[in-house]
Scaffold this active site. Structure first.
Site, PDB file in Angstrom:
ATOM      1  N   ASP A  66       3.498  23.722   8.110  1.00 36.39           N
ATOM      2  CA  ASP A  66       2.900  25.056   8.267  1.00 36.39           C
ATOM      3  C   ASP A  66       1.433  25.051   7.841  1.00 36.39           C
ATOM      4  OD1 ASP A  66       3.038  27.666   9.128  1.00 36.39           O
ATOM      5  OD2 ASP A  66       3.791  28.455   7.228  1.00 36.39           O
ATOM      6  N   GLY A  76       4.175  36.886   2.168  1.00 30.16           N
ATOM      7  CA  GLY A  76       4.400  36.088   3.366  1.00 30.16           C
ATOM      8  C   GLY A  76       5.872  36.022   3.692  1.00 30.16           C
ATOM      9  N   LYS A 115       4.871  33.353  -7.496  1.00 35.78           N
ATOM     10  CA  LYS A 115       5.464  33.581  -6.176  1.00 35.78           C
ATOM     11  C   LYS A 115       6.949  33.878  -6.336  1.00 35.78           C
ATOM     12  CE  LYS A 115       6.028  31.300  -1.673  1.00 35.78           C
ATOM     13  NZ  LYS A 115       5.737  30.055  -0.929  1.00 35.78           N
ATOM     14  N   PHE A 168       8.040  33.878   2.886  1.00 36.65           N
ATOM     15  CA  PHE A 168       8.921  33.282   1.895  1.00 36.65           C
ATOM     16  C   PHE A 168       8.884  33.988   0.544  1.00 36.65           C
ATOM     17  CE2 PHE A 168       7.664  29.932   4.853  1.00 36.65           C
ATOM     18  CZ  PHE A 168       8.912  29.596   5.351  1.00 36.65           C
TER      19      PHE A 168
END
Length: 352
Positions: free
Chosen positions: A143, A28, A47, A30
């Site tokens: 978001d 994504g 992540k 980020f």
């Protein structure tokens, strides 16, 4: 409490548990997410943050750790640990076996039944209500969208991706913003204009998400006839004319679910009101979805798009409970609205 603290991992530990980042789960704005497995057999999602500068990556890291790191709710993804090293920054989350909701709404994954989708909608609303109203400091996510709603093996929803989230003091009437936030199509109008920003931007995004859950389609779909390009406005037109039967047929919704579908639609229409102060707080959204309160017919949330129509203004916004507690909001007040044991939801609307 000691056990709840995030664990600090080294880059070598994360490289080892992810098989040198060989199992990509998704990517994504980020960062990139990989599947990992600890020596004890526990699966995780790693992540790895990325950005245009070190400062950008650090800002994303702090946004996620400072918000999700202080929460504990069944419908919020759990932060297990982190890596903050000169060569990389990463966050380690619990692994969500079914992936994100958008794959089930728009992708090639199995189609979920109406009741399961409704449970996902309610669980997501409870998570946002917790962020807004139950944390020591209010957390605005900024978001909310299907891609950020993750599902565990039982299809229970968990809100994820706090890269844009922000902590706010409860006595603040609005939030200072620098630059736009959110995803077009889900972001509230005020996020793109020089207007005060409050937690109501999450309420708007949730409303757009709820439309997609009801329709099991993207809100904007150019392949359909012009009148159905933008699902929320088409639904409003059918709702206003009392023709929701056509919408239910198009969305393959069984007659036995008609009542719950109409309730979800009315909640969505209230959530996407153009004026932030007309949108309900998320705890009220939960009660409306769970049929704990009567919902009155919403005004047209898209009236501002039609030239010549009067703009809707709010003259009074109040809740009445069985304890005869009443709280009024007038003008452009944007304070959080929470009341116990709500029995009636009364809104008086006047046109200017």
């Amino acid at each position: 409490m000691e056990k709840l603290k995030p664990i600090r991992f080294s880059p070598q530990q994360l490289s080892s548990c992810t098989g040198n980042y060989s199992h990509l789960l998704g990517a994504g704005g980020f960062g990139t997410v990989y599947k990992g497995t600890f020596p004890n057999g526990v699966n995780v999602a790693v992540k790895v943050l990325r950005g245009t500068s070190v400062q950008c990556i650090e800002a994303q890291f702090m946004a996620e750790v400072s918000t999700i790191g202080r929460t504990h709710h069944v419908n919020l993804v759990r932060l297990i640990g982190f890596c903050f090293d000169i060569c990389m920054s990463a966050l380690v989350y619990e692994y969500m076996e079914k992936g994100s909701l958008d794959g089930f709404l728009f992708g090639n994954k199995e189609k979920l039944g109406f009741e399961k989708l409704r449970e996902i909608a309610v669980g997501t609303a409870k998570a946002i209500a917790y962020l807004h109203e139950e944390c020591q400091q209010m957390i605005i996510h900024y978001d909310i969208k299907p891609g950020n709603i993750l599902l565990d093996r039982n299809f229970s929803p968990k809100v994820a991706d706090f890269g844009l989230a922000k902590l706010c003091n409860r006595d603040a009437t609005h939030v200072t913003m620098t630059g736009g936030r959110g995803t077009p199509g889900y972001a509230a109008p005020e996020l793109w204009m020089p207007f005060p920003i409050t937690q109501k931007c999450d309420v708007y995004s949730y409303g757009m998400l709820l439309f997609e859950i009801v329709g099991r389609r993207r809100n904007l779909q150019a392949s359909l006839s012009e009148s159905q390009h933008w699902f929320p406005r088409w639904v409003w037109e059918k709702f206003e004319k009392g023709e929701l039967e056509e919408m239910m047929i198009k969305c393959v919704i069984e007659e036995e679910n008609r009542g719950k579908t109409e309730r979800m639609i009315m909640v969505a229409l209230w959530c996407v009101q153009y004026r932030p102060e007309l949108r309900p707080c998320m705890s009220s959204v939960v009660r409306m979805l769970e049929e704990g309160v009567e919902i009155i017919s919403p005004p047209n949330p898209f009236a501002h798009l039609v030239a010549g129509l009067p703009a809707v203004d709010m003259q009074q916004f109040r809740y009445t409970t069985e304890e005869t507690y009443t709280e009024s909001y007038t003008g452009a007040t944007t304070a959080p609205m929470t009341t116990p044991t709500m029995r009636r939801f009364e809104i008086s609307i006047a046109s200017t």
